[in-house]
Structure formats: C-alpha cells, structure tokens
Write an enzyme that holds these catalytic residues in place. Structure first.
Site, PDB file in Angstrom:
ATOM      1  N   HIS A 260       0.720  -1.258  -0.006  1.00 46.06           N
ATOM      2  CA  HIS A 260       0.001  -0.064  -0.078  1.00 46.06           C
ATOM      3  C   HIS A 260       1.021   1.263  -0.016  1.00 46.06           C
ATOM      4  O   HIS A 260       0.604   2.147  -0.616  1.00 46.06           O
ATOM      5  CB  HIS A 260      -0.861   0.189   1.235  1.00 46.06           C
TER       6      HIS A 260
ATOM      7  N   CYS B 274      -4.974   0.769 -18.843  1.00 49.32           N
ATOM      8  CA  CYS B 274      -4.578   1.705 -17.699  1.00 49.32           C
ATOM      9  C   CYS B 274      -3.572   0.989 -17.003  1.00 49.32           C
ATOM     10  O   CYS B 274      -3.292   1.441 -15.645  1.00 49.32           O
ATOM     11  CB  CYS B 274      -5.859   2.207 -17.144  1.00 49.32           C
TER      12      CYS B 274
END
Ligand code: PEP
Ligand code: MG
Length: 746
Positions: A364, A677
């Site tokens: 993260h 993407c």
C-alpha cells in the site's frame, strides 16, 4: 580471568573507561586499549580489526602481533577466523585455531605461534564494525566468563566507534556513519531526488556506555521496563479485539516486556559495568544479529518486535519519548523499515523521496507513493542502520539505487541526470496543450490514473484529457474504519468538481489480493491474487458495493458518471455488477435524488478469459479498460509482486502484443471503446507499441504523460506496426530490440 564474570568485566571496563578518558589521538587510544585488554585478560595477543569498506577488514591495532602488520594486514568478510566472526556475527572460541575450519594464518603478523583464539564481533544494532580478538601461545581454552567480558568490551568499542573516538588517522578508523555507501534496492516509483535523511523512527544515540553506579542503573532499567509494560498494556486495551494482526503483535510485545530472561540478561550487562542504555543496546544488537541469520519468517517477525520494543525502552531511558524532536530537513527523504499508507499520507506532500528497508512493489505504501509521484526505493537492505538524520542522500528511483553520503563525483553525475530530466520536463511542458498526434495522423487520447483528491491538481498540469482510472480503494486503505456514504459522496463530488467536466472513470472498490483493508479481517487464502478479490467481493457482499454506488450517483448529482468494475473474468459478472448499479439508480430515483445525465458502465479486462467472452459482452459494455498489471501477471503466470519473476517476461513479448492486438480487433468489431490503464501505458516505448497495435486511449500516472506524448508525436504508427510484425514473423521472442533499433534510426 579468575574472578567471576561480573566483577572481572567490571574491573576491565573500569580500566577501559580510564583509558578512554585520557587525552589521545584515535590510533593511540586503540593501541592503549588492546594492550590493556591483553594485560587484564592475561593473554599474549589482543587485536582490533575494523572494516575498511563493506567487505574488507583491516588490522587496526595489536598487542602481541608484529607492529609492522598494523594497517597492512587485511582480510575479506568470511575469510579466515576473523572474517568468519564478522560474517556470522558470532564469536569463535577455540584452543586450537589451526584445526578450525576456515583457518588461515597471515604470515606477516607472526601469528603462527599462537594456538588459542577467541574473537567476538564488534557490532552495533546489526551493523558490523569489526572484530576484537585475543590469542595465546598455550592451547588454553578461554572460559565462558572470558568470552562474556570480551563481548562487553566489544560493545563499548562499538559505542565509542560510533561516537568517533577512534577517528583521526587511517581510513579504516573513519567513523562508520561518515562513509559513502551505495545501496541497491528495487524500484517502487521512478524518479530521482536529492535531499537529506529523515528517519521515520530515529535512532537513539547512547552517549555514555559505562555504568557510574550499577545500583542506580538497575533501578533506572526497572523503572523504564515498568513504564514500558504499562504502555504496552494500554496499547492492548485501546486496540481492543478489532484488528487481529495488531493484537497479535502487541501480545508479542507484552510477552517480551514481561520476559524474565530479557530483563535478567540486561541486568547482568549492567552488573558487568554497562549503563542501562548500553545494556538494552547490547541485547538489541544480539537480537538483530540473530534476525539476519534466521530463515523462519515468523521468528524474524518476533525478533523485529523485540527490536521495536528495545527502541521504545531506549526512548524511555533517554527521556526522548516517542517524539524525538528531530526537525524535518530541507528536501526530506523518508527512511523507514516499512511504513503503512496512513502514516505515509500523514507526511502529506512534504517528502522528496522514500527509501524502505523492506516493502514490496505492490504494498500500500508503494501504491500511495506512486499516487503521490514520490520516488521510492524498496528493499534497500541496511538503510535504517546506515542512515542518520540529516545525512545527504540521493535516491535513484529509476535504477532502484540509493547513495548515502555520496562522494562529490557521484553527486555531480546525479545532478547532471536530474538536470537532464528537468530539461526534458520543460520540453514536455511545452507540448502540454498539443494533442498526442502521431506522424501519419491518428491521435492517441492520454488520460491519467489517480486515487487521491491530491492527484486532481495534476489533471490540468499534466495535459491529461481525463482520469482513465480512479482507484477508489485508496480512500479505504488509508482509513481505520469503513468510510460513510456521505463522506464518500462528498469526496467523489469534489473530485468531479476538480475535474471540471473532464471524464473520471471511477473504478469500484478493488480490494483483496495485496490490498487488505485495515478494518477488515484478512483472509487466509493460499493464492490471494487468484482469490476473493475486487468484483468477486462486491458481488458476494453487495452491501459495501451498493453503498459506494449510491455515493457515486449522489456525487454526480445530475452530471455524467463513468463507473468501471474491476477484475471481470466472465460476462455474467459484468451483467450482475451492472444490475447492482441499475438497482441503485432506481432506488435513488425513488428517493428523489437527481440521476446522472449520462451513465457509462465499463469493465476492466484483467484476466485473459474476458478477451474470449461472447460478442454480446463487447456489445453490452460501454467501454473496456485493460488492466495490464493484472492481465500480464495472469497471461504469463508470473506474480506481479514477486521480484524473482516479475521482470522475467517482457511486456513487448510478441505473445502479449499479439494478445493485445486481438483484444483491439474484438473491440473494433463491436465499436467498443478500449483503453489501457496498467503501469506499462506510462512507459513511452511500450505505449507506442500499444498504439501501433491499435489502442487509441492510454491512462497512466500524470508524470508519464509528457514523455509518452513526446515519443508518440514522433512515431509513425503504421511503420512501427510493420517493425513489430516483421520481428514476430522472424521469430523474435520480444520485439524490444528491433523496435529500439528502429526508433534510434528515426
Ligand atoms: C491493473 O491491474 O493494471 C490495474 C490498473 O489495476 P491495479 O494495478 O490497481 O490492480
Ligand atoms: Mg488490477
């Protein structure tokens, strides 16, 4: 030494302290120390070896070996008994040195006549500084007490080395934190940064390793340990039972804080003449040395817990609390063992770079660093031991390299590189407002990826046409509890405001795999990347998905809305997810909320299966976006988080490009808008090849838009396509080389 260990080493430390207090140059000090130890321990030889560089030990002072060999005799890490002590961070104690495996005598020292050998590492918090050795002609066996005494002395030497007590002459005597160090890690986020070290958890400097009075030191230690226990109990009670992982760590803390063995060892260290701080550090150093040796991940984690706990104890002892008061330097480069996304965000945008000792590309923290476009290097082993607050540092996020306290030449080469990048940025700024029109005509739409409100200002600055991927999970990852619908609606609304009418493709919550929400119990899945994640969670537990969809509809408030569902593996999943959205639209309509003026619902193509879905799927989807990061990992069966296999398969592999080409064709048949993407869209050469394969929309991090546009504007797509096809026809595995050759010739 005949006395018991404590009084023996206390006496030795007492004499050592007197010697250190005498005014003398570094070398003279070392000479006096080795002669003192030899006398006190009644042994023929005492020598100190210190590291000259990371791999080479140098004899820096000796009593008993030939004086001419000082600063001449060197050995590599692992070489001979001295090298072995250093490499393994463990003592060697033998009555018959020549019989030991790995023994190698250095003829210039005259040591062949010595039989007994005892060497201990000089180390500080896992950092190797050198080796302290005693030797004797007789085949005597040094006792356990002798070994303990030598370890205590080595500890003091380590502290004094750290404080620069032996600097002065000879390069090998340079204080350890003055040397230039280069560390090789792994790219977490590209980009270069020059700045100064800012430690997430600063080291505590122990200024006095000696106990003035053992009784007082013991009392100080006990008091600090008591305070530590109370604080751990408090942490446990506030943590409650919510977070299993956190509770587990705190339980381990409590176990260590109450461990009698730990306290007893530290009290014994104090008894032998160390101050309370030095005693804590001695045990911490031992734990760190063990941490480097053990392979078992669970044990390593527990040793890391002990390390954290020792830091807390040191802060309590030195009265530094958790607030170290260190000021943030100019251009701060954050250094940490690891860091959570929330902590990272709390630094806001003040950081110039980040270097982590651990971490993974998909962590993260890496996701946040990427979102904030801060250069990040992960897996930079030893960075937390090597770096001191304020040290000059260069972070090369492109190569995954860190230069700590760099030499002049490195610094100027690095600055040249940064200047070139800045120049390129200027060039990109000059084409910000022009379209990415290729040489023979087709224009490629360039969008940006985002995930935080803070990303939105880049929309204007980067020249992006819109947000091709908004990763909504980042908002969830950085919180400690589930966000409320109202909060989300307000946030999404602000994002649409900031986009000023440009399209924002909101991807619904993509959790699971490596993205574990802090407030949800992590699942124990054998293969999380292939597990219960993204839309699979949304469909099975529609509460959160429904709430998020309501928030999106309310945020749009009559404006156009674009929603895409992640990780659609089969047609039905798309239909089911879209039905949820339609259901929420109906519900909102009945509640009297204005509906979006236009609704676009797309799917992310992240598993090969979807490329082979029935034609109806392509007709039904308003658009499709290729999530190349996941698609590539499943296409090649190579985990995107696994450093061993991650780079094994080139994106420009002909198989992958052919697959992309097929997806383009299927979308063309039904006129379904298609974009890409994944991270590869932001790499200029890859982006150009995708465009050559027929992609007309790419979404990437904002900083990549300039470089990608710059290359596209100079590329003849049809010719590039021919180069790719020719390479494929001639059996190339990857088209990278022929493509690069062709580009260089253009
Ligand atoms: C992808 O998989 O390419 C993607 C864009 O999604 P994420 O990286 O968030 O999984
Ligand atoms: Mg993905």
């Amino acid at each position: 030494m005949a006395q018991n260990s404590d009084s023996g080493s206390r006496k030795l430390l007492g004499r050592l302290r007197e010697t250190l207090a005498e005014a003398a140059e570094g070398q003279e000090r070392l000479n006096r120390i080795v002669s003192l130890i030899a006398t006190e321990m009644g042994t023929n030889v005492c020598s100190v070896y210190l590291f000259r560089d990371a791999d080479t030990l140098e004899l820096c002072a000796t009593e008993g070996l030939k004086a001419e060999s000082v600063h001449k005799t060197r050995m590599r890490l692992g070489e001979g008994l001295v090298g072995r002590v250093a490499l393994r961070s463990r003592p060697v104690n033998t009555a018959d040195a020549p019989a030991e495996p790995g023994f190698r005598f250095m003829p210039e020292t005259g040591e062949e006549i010595y039989s007994a050998f005892m060497g201990v590492p000089i180390q500080r918090l896992g950092e190797r500084l050198g080796v302290l050795v005693v030797q004797d002609k007789s085949a005597r066996a040094y006792s356990e007490d002798d070994l303990y005494a030598l370890e205590v002395v080595a500890m003091v030497l380590a502290e004094m080395t750290e404080l620069g007590a032996f600097t002065g002459e000879g390069a090998a005597l340079a204080a350890p934190h003055k040397r230039a160090v280069m560390l090789r890690g792994v790219t977490g986020q590209e980009g270069a940064a020059e700045g100064h070290v800012f430690l997430h958890e600063p080291r505590v400097i122990v200024t006095n390793p000696f106990a003035d009075d053992a009784e007082t030191e013991r009392a100080r230690l006990r008091e600090a340990v008591d305070a530590l226990r109370v604080s751990v109990d408090e942490m446990l009670s506030t943590a409650g039972s919510g977070d299993k992982d956190q509770t587990q760590v705190l339980e381990a803390y409590r176990m260590f804080a109450n461990s009698k063995g730990w306290l007893r060892r530290m009290e014994q260290d104090i008894e032998s003449g160390l101050s309370a701080e030095a005693a804590v550090e001695k045990e911490q150093s031992n734990a760190r040395a063990r941490m480097e040796q053990v392979g078992d991940a669970y044990l390593r984690e527990r040793l890391a817990d002990l390390d954290d706990l020792s830091n807390r104890l040191l802060r309590l002892l030195t009265g530094q609390g958790t607030d170290t008061g260190a000021e943030m330097p100019e251009n701060p480069i954050l250094i940490a063992r690891n860091i959570g996304p929330g902590e990272l965000l709390s630094y806001e945008r003040t950081l110039s770079g980040i270097v982590l000792e651990e971490g993974s590309v998909g962590s993260h923290a890496a996701v946040v660093a990427r979102a904030l476009a801060i250069p990040l290097v992960i897996n930079a082993k030893r960075i937390t031991t090597e770096a001191l607050n304020g040290d000059p540092i260069l972070v090369d996020g492109d190569q995954g390299i860190v230069h700590l306290r760099p030499e002049e030449s490195i610094q100027s080469a690095f600055r040249d590189k940064m200047a070139m990048q800045a120049k390129a940025q200027q060039r990109y700024a000059s084409i910000r407002r022009v379209p990415a029109t290729t040489v023979e005509g087709p224009t490629i739409a360039l969008h940006m990826n985002a995930g935080l409100m803070a990303d939105l200002p880049s929309l204007a600055g980067s020249g992006a046409e819109g947000v091709g991927l908004f990763r909504t999970e980042l908002q969830f990852l950085v919180r400690n509890q589930m966000p409320k619908r109202g909060e989300l609606a307000a946030l999404y609304s602000r994002i649409l405001d900031a986009a000023q009418g440009k399209r924002v493709a909101f991807r619904t919550l993509d959790i699971g795999s490596d993205k574990v929400l802090p407030f949800m119990n992590p699942l124990d899945e054998p293969n999380p990347a292939l597990g219960w994640r993204a839309v699979r969670v949304g469909l099975d537990k529609p509460g959160v998905l429904g709430m998020q969809l309501q928030a999106l509809i309310r945020a749009a408030h009559g404006r156009p809305l674009t929603v895409m569902f992640p990780f659609i593996a089969q047609f039905e999943e798309f239909l089911a997810a879209r039905d949820h959205l339609y259901h929420q639209m109906e519900r909102e309509r009945k509640l009297g909320h204005p509906l979006p003026s236009k609704l676009d619902v797309g799917a992310m193509l992240e598993t090969p299966s979807l490329a082979f879905a029935p034609r109806l799927f392509f007709e039904e989807a308003d658009f499709i976006s290729i999530g190349g990061n996941d698609l590539k990992q499943f296409f090649f069966a190579a985990d995107r988080e696994n450093e061993r296999v991650r780079r094994r398969y080139d994106t420009l592999n002909t198989s992958f490009l052919t697959f992309i080409e097929q997806i383009v064709q299927r979308c063309a048949e039904t006129r379904t808008p298609l974009s890409f993407c994944g991270e590869d869209a932001g790499r200029p050469v890859e982006a150009a090849c995708f465009a050559a394969m027929g992609l007309r929309t790419l979404s990437m991090r904002p900083a990549s838009i300039g470089p990608v546009k710059h290359l596209l504007r100079r590329t003849h797509l049809a010719k590039l396509r021919e180069v790719i096809h020719a390479a494929r026809d001639t059996g190339h595995q990857s088209v990278r080389e022929p493509v690069m050759d062709w580009m260089r010739n253009q």
